[in-house]
Design an enzyme around this catalytic site. Sequence first.
Site, mmCIF file in Angstrom:
data_model
loop_
_atom_site.group_PDB
_atom_site.id
_atom_site.type_symbol
_atom_site.label_atom_id
_atom_site.label_comp_id
_atom_site.label_asym_id
_atom_site.label_seq_id
_atom_site.Cartn_x
_atom_site.Cartn_y
_atom_site.Cartn_z
ATOM 1 N N LEU A 67 -1.945 15.708 49.712
ATOM 2 C CA LEU A 67 -2.092 15.466 48.132
ATOM 3 C C LEU A 67 -2.721 14.615 48.259
ATOM 4 C CD1 LEU A 67 -0.614 17.057 45.491
ATOM 5 C CD2 LEU A 67 1.207 15.272 46.214
ATOM 6 N N ARG A 70 -5.191 7.079 45.271
ATOM 7 C CA ARG A 70 -5.540 7.676 45.184
ATOM 8 C C ARG A 70 -6.363 7.692 46.697
ATOM 9 N NH1 ARG A 70 -7.139 12.112 41.640
ATOM 10 N NH2 ARG A 70 -6.459 12.083 39.785
ATOM 11 N N ASN A 71 -6.802 8.554 47.161
ATOM 12 C CA ASN A 71 -7.511 7.947 48.619
ATOM 13 C C ASN A 71 -6.930 7.521 49.177
ATOM 14 O OD1 ASN A 71 -9.841 9.462 47.684
ATOM 15 N ND2 ASN A 71 -10.119 7.319 46.510
ATOM 16 N N ARG A 72 -5.298 7.514 49.159
ATOM 17 C CA ARG A 72 -4.240 7.036 50.539
ATOM 18 C C ARG A 72 -4.462 5.397 50.752
ATOM 19 N NH1 ARG A 72 -2.082 11.142 49.653
ATOM 20 N NH2 ARG A 72 -1.270 12.036 51.953
ATOM 21 N N LEU A 73 -5.442 4.213 49.710
ATOM 22 C CA LEU A 73 -5.350 3.687 49.015
ATOM 23 C C LEU A 73 -3.908 2.951 48.221
ATOM 24 C CD1 LEU A 73 -8.933 2.785 48.644
ATOM 25 C CD2 LEU A 73 -7.124 2.143 50.841
#
Length: 231
Positions: free
Chosen positions: A12, A201-204
């Site tokens: 997710l 978002r994007n695990r950042l």
Amino acid sequence: MSDMQRSDTLHLDYTGEGISEAEVAATPWQQARRWVDEAVERSQAQADVPEPFALSVATVDAAGRPNVRTVLMRFFDERGPGFVTGTESTKGIEIAATGGIAAALTWPAMFRAIRFRGTAEELSREEVAGYFGSRPWASRISAWASRQSQPIEGRAGLEEAYARYAAQFPDRGNADDVPVPDFWGGYRVVCDEVEFWGGRRNRLHDRLVFSRVAPGSLDDAAAWSLSRRQP
């Protein structure tokens, strides 16, 4: 490979707004209070934050092995978050032995979490008694009936203990109908570190951390230094 073994099956992407240095409050107390209030507002407006005060509490045993469990945050002010429990429970015993504690408020639907690390300070009997008297009568009886963390054979023994104490302390509608058990109390996390996590978002993700640099409350700006950690 089963679906549960696939690392990407439940992926997710977090769509939270995160948190920046420009918007974070001046003190960890002000920022935490803001996020807690917003979680409470969300819980009243939507069903995706059912218990905004759910607090995961971690302690360690004598061998250094961690224990974590979820309680409810019942106290929250500039001194730190607090909760009630049986003082002879596993958490109470481990706190007495080491004093170390970590706790976290997590709101997945909001992509937010607050982490608290520090030492545990026992709540005063006045604070405990004041809160205990505000609990529903049945919850006060349960505090007597359950010796937290102790083994018991079947549920019947627990229900029998509840019935026994209910008869001993009948409900007359008063705050003092049920006395505070000697083995029941609470603790406050005296923080050395408070981290605000915001999912992005994007695990950042964002991780802004207030670290203690001097004595003072959570609302004393001079007691804290702000830094960012990589996600």
